[in-house]
Design a protein around this motif. Structure first.
Motif, PDB file in Angstrom:
ATOM      1  N   MET A  17       0.838  -1.207   0.000  1.00 37.38           N
ATOM      2  CA  MET A  17       0.000   0.000   0.000  1.00 37.38           C
ATOM      3  C   MET A  17       0.874   1.258   0.000  1.00 37.38           C
ATOM      4  SD  MET A  17      -3.067  -0.880  -0.438  1.00 37.38           S
ATOM      5  CE  MET A  17      -3.847   0.727  -0.351  1.00 37.38           C
ATOM      6  N   ILE A  20       2.169   1.741  -3.536  1.00 34.64           N
ATOM      7  CA  ILE A  20       1.163   2.284  -4.466  1.00 34.64           C
ATOM      8  C   ILE A  20       0.986   3.779  -4.236  1.00 34.64           C
ATOM      9  CG2 ILE A  20      -1.295   2.293  -5.047  1.00 34.64           C
ATOM     10  CD1 ILE A  20      -1.374  -0.604  -4.809  1.00 34.64           C
ATOM     11  N   PHE A  21       0.895   4.174  -2.961  1.00 39.25           N
ATOM     12  CA  PHE A  21       0.697   5.604  -2.673  1.00 39.25           C
ATOM     13  C   PHE A  21       1.908   6.434  -3.106  1.00 39.25           C
ATOM     14  CE2 PHE A  21      -2.852   4.319   0.142  1.00 39.25           C
ATOM     15  CZ  PHE A  21      -3.794   5.227  -0.316  1.00 39.25           C
ATOM     16  N   THR A  24       1.933   6.575  -6.907  1.00 36.79           N
ATOM     17  CA  THR A  24       0.817   7.429  -7.333  1.00 36.79           C
ATOM     18  C   THR A  24       1.146   8.902  -7.094  1.00 36.79           C
ATOM     19  OG1 THR A  24      -0.741   5.664  -6.842  1.00 36.79           O
ATOM     20  CG2 THR A  24      -1.649   7.867  -7.007  1.00 36.79           C
TER      21      THR A  24
ATOM     22  N   MET B 107      -6.249  10.715  -8.709  1.00 42.23           N
ATOM     23  CA  MET B 107      -5.581   9.421  -8.841  1.00 42.23           C
ATOM     24  C   MET B 107      -5.307   8.759  -7.493  1.00 42.23           C
ATOM     25  SD  MET B 107      -2.384   8.340 -11.155  1.00 42.23           S
ATOM     26  CE  MET B 107      -2.041   6.584 -11.229  1.00 42.23           C
ATOM     27  N   ILE B 108      -5.254   9.564  -6.443  1.00 45.55           N
ATOM     28  CA  ILE B 108      -4.960   9.006  -5.125  1.00 45.55           C
ATOM     29  C   ILE B 108      -6.042   7.999  -4.694  1.00 45.55           C
ATOM     30  CG2 ILE B 108      -6.105  10.698  -3.609  1.00 45.55           C
ATOM     31  CD1 ILE B 108      -2.474   9.651  -3.232  1.00 45.55           C
ATOM     32  N   ALA B 111      -5.352   4.610  -5.966  1.00 47.69           N
ATOM     33  CA  ALA B 111      -4.382   3.881  -5.128  1.00 47.69           C
ATOM     34  C   ALA B 111      -5.080   3.277  -3.914  1.00 47.69           C
ATOM     35  CB  ALA B 111      -3.271   4.840  -4.688  1.00 47.69           C
ATOM     36  N   ALA B 112      -5.944   4.079  -3.262  1.00 42.54           N
ATOM     37  CA  ALA B 112      -6.605   3.610  -2.036  1.00 42.54           C
ATOM     38  C   ALA B 112      -7.483   2.394  -2.307  1.00 42.54           C
ATOM     39  CB  ALA B 112      -7.435   4.740  -1.436  1.00 42.54           C
ATOM     40  N   GLN B 114      -7.027  -0.081  -4.019  1.00 44.86           N
ATOM     41  CA  GLN B 114      -6.329  -1.359  -4.238  1.00 44.86           C
ATOM     42  C   GLN B 114      -6.157  -2.115  -2.917  1.00 44.86           C
ATOM     43  OE1 GLN B 114      -6.064  -2.005  -7.472  1.00 44.86           O
ATOM     44  NE2 GLN B 114      -6.768   0.102  -7.764  1.00 44.86           N
ATOM     45  N   PHE B 115      -6.713  -1.538  -1.842  1.00 44.99           N
ATOM     46  CA  PHE B 115      -6.537  -2.150  -0.519  1.00 44.99           C
ATOM     47  C   PHE B 115      -7.039  -3.600  -0.495  1.00 44.99           C
ATOM     48  CE2 PHE B 115      -8.404  -2.974   3.755  1.00 44.99           C
ATOM     49  CZ  PHE B 115      -7.214  -3.133   4.430  1.00 44.99           C
ATOM     50  N   ALA B 362      -3.532   2.165 -11.331  1.00 43.59           N
ATOM     51  CA  ALA B 362      -3.145   1.715  -9.988  1.00 43.59           C
ATOM     52  C   ALA B 362      -3.196   0.193  -9.863  1.00 43.59           C
ATOM     53  CB  ALA B 362      -4.046   2.368  -8.944  1.00 43.59           C
ATOM     54  N   ALA B 366      -0.259  -2.135  -8.692  1.00 44.06           N
ATOM     55  CA  ALA B 366      -0.434  -3.103  -7.592  1.00 44.06           C
ATOM     56  C   ALA B 366       0.023  -4.492  -8.036  1.00 44.06           C
ATOM     57  CB  ALA B 366      -1.895  -3.132  -7.149  1.00 44.06           C
TER      58      ALA B 366
END
Lengths: 44, 375
Positions: A17, A20-21, A24, B107-108, B111-112, B114-115, B362, B366
């Motif tokens: 995680m 990814i952040f 990004t 875009m953030i 990313a989130a 993909q948890f 994302a 991942a």
């Protein structure tokens, strides 16, 4: 139930995680820079 | 007569169950319009490879193997990751990253969302799958068929058939899976938040540089995913460069159709009864659902957290966080429709599309990180 394997995946979850952040954030920054560099064209 | 009917005695109840499963997939594809381009070939393939002594897959006759065409296709198109990568060229050519380039910070949320992938990785490991199979199962949460095939195949997971069925089924079920999760995690007041959309032009130069720069950044951070992101962005570059209109059209239509035509039926080689009818398949179907639910939850909860730091008037409708899963464009549409249901003047489409295309990028990142961390 494999608790040991489960516990070993928790750092991977954190790293994944975080990864990814971070990637990004770099991409977002890059997009802002790209947009700024081509701003003149945008306004035309 | 005995020669004509000798094979009837070879039919097993497991094969009959697989015919029924194939029939259900075909029914869902035709009657319910659920990802018909993939579920129909997979359904037909499930029947094809589960006929007794099916010549479509490799069989042993008199001690010598007779290679089946489906296995030939698998080895030449999926085992070497060719089909998913070719499909990514087509997908890249189809995607307009304009809404994302207009508002990059969206875009953030991609990313989130993909948890669910990483949560499912841990859950699958807890449930007894080995690390590589757990990673292959977790990538169902990428909500992206080619990435799922790529990763599961990279780890040579024997569950690739079940993983594909789960991935494509849940993508088709996004309009059913996501709304209850979104409603559970948001208040009516939050769902009513309106977001201004300012139309901005994105220069051609930016659109051309974007796929090149993304490929370089992602490739440097996660070299194992460079083929995935590279082929996706290559398709997008063809679309945006403005001089390859014919190639772009071919990638979007002919190439995508040709690969899709073979992809589903080829995956069916991993749907042979003895491999597919196991308790692990049911566990994978359950874990796939968990991945989609936690992806959705990750995006929504992250948006709610971001809202804590924003002033009134600038707040984000947390529902758009759910569009961060890669299922494009279904997830964006789900969020848009939910917004309209709460307030028929609340148009979230452009925001949710921006988040949704970011989810596409994302999810590939991942996938690459999973390969780097576990491979």
């Amino acid at each position: 139930m494999n608790v040991d394997l489960f516990l070993s995946t928790l750092p991977m979850m954190a790293k994944g995680m975080a990864g990814i952040f971070i990637v990004t954030a770099v991409i977002i920054l890059t997009m802002y820079i790209l947009n700024a560099l081509t701003k003149e064209n945008n306004d035309k | 007569m005995n020669e004509l009917f000798f094979n009837v005695a070879n039919i097993t109840w497991q094969q009959a169950v697989m015919w029924a499963i194939g029939g259900i997939l075909i029914y869902l594809a035709i009657k319910k319009d659920m990802e018909p381009t993939l579920l129909l070939p997979m359904g037909f393939g499930a029947i094809l490879v589960n006929l007794p002594m099916s010549g479509a897959v490799t069989q042993i006759y008199d001690g010598a193997p007779e290679v089946g065409i489906i296995d030939v296709l698998f080895n030449s198109g999926i085992a070497n990751e060719l089909f998913p990568l070719l499909l990514f060229i087509g997908i890249g050519a189809m995607i307009d990253f304009g809404p994302l380039l207009t508002n990059p910070k969206l875009m953030i949320f991609g990313a989130a969302a993909q948890f669910g992938i990483f949560f499912t990785l841990s859950l699958a490991a807890l449930m007894g799958f080995d690390l590589k199979d757990a990673a292959s199962i977790a990538i169902i949460g990428a909500a992206d068929g080619p990435t799922s095939i790529f990763v599961a195949n990279f780890f040579q997971s024997k569950y690739i058939g079940a993983i594909m069925v789960a991935a494509y089924s849940y993508m088709a079920l996004v309009p059913i899976v996501q709304p209850p999760v979104i409603k559970l995690l948001t208040t009516k007041k939050e769902r009513l938040i309106r977001m201004q959309y300012k139309q901005k032009n994105v220069s051609k130069k930016t659109r051309i540089l974007f796929p090149i720069v993304i490929t370089m950044i992602t490739g440097i951070v996660s070299p194992r995913s460079v083929a995935l992101i590279g082929f996706l962005m290559f398709g997008n570059l063809i679309r945006e460069c403005g001089v390859l209109g014919s190639l772009s059209e071919t990638a979007q239509k002919v190439l995508s159709n040709l690969v899709t035509l073979l992809l589903g039926i080829t995956i069916a080689t991993k749907m042979q009864a003895e491999q597919f009818l196991t308790k692990e398949t049911f566990m994978i179907l359950g874990l796939g659902l968990v991945a989609f639910i936690f992806d959705t939850a990750g995006g929504v909860i992250f948006a709610k957290v971001v809202n804590l730091f924003l002033k009134d008037g600038n707040k984000i409708n947390p529902m758009i966080g759910a569009a961060g899963i890669s299922a494009f464009p279904m997830s964006a549409r789900v969020v848009h429709k939910m917004g309209l249901k709460e307030d028929n003047q609340n148009f979230l489409l452009m925001h949710s599309v921006g988040v949704n295309v970011s989810g596409q990028i994302a999810s590939v990142i991942a996938g690459g990180l999973i390969l780097t961390l576990i491979g």
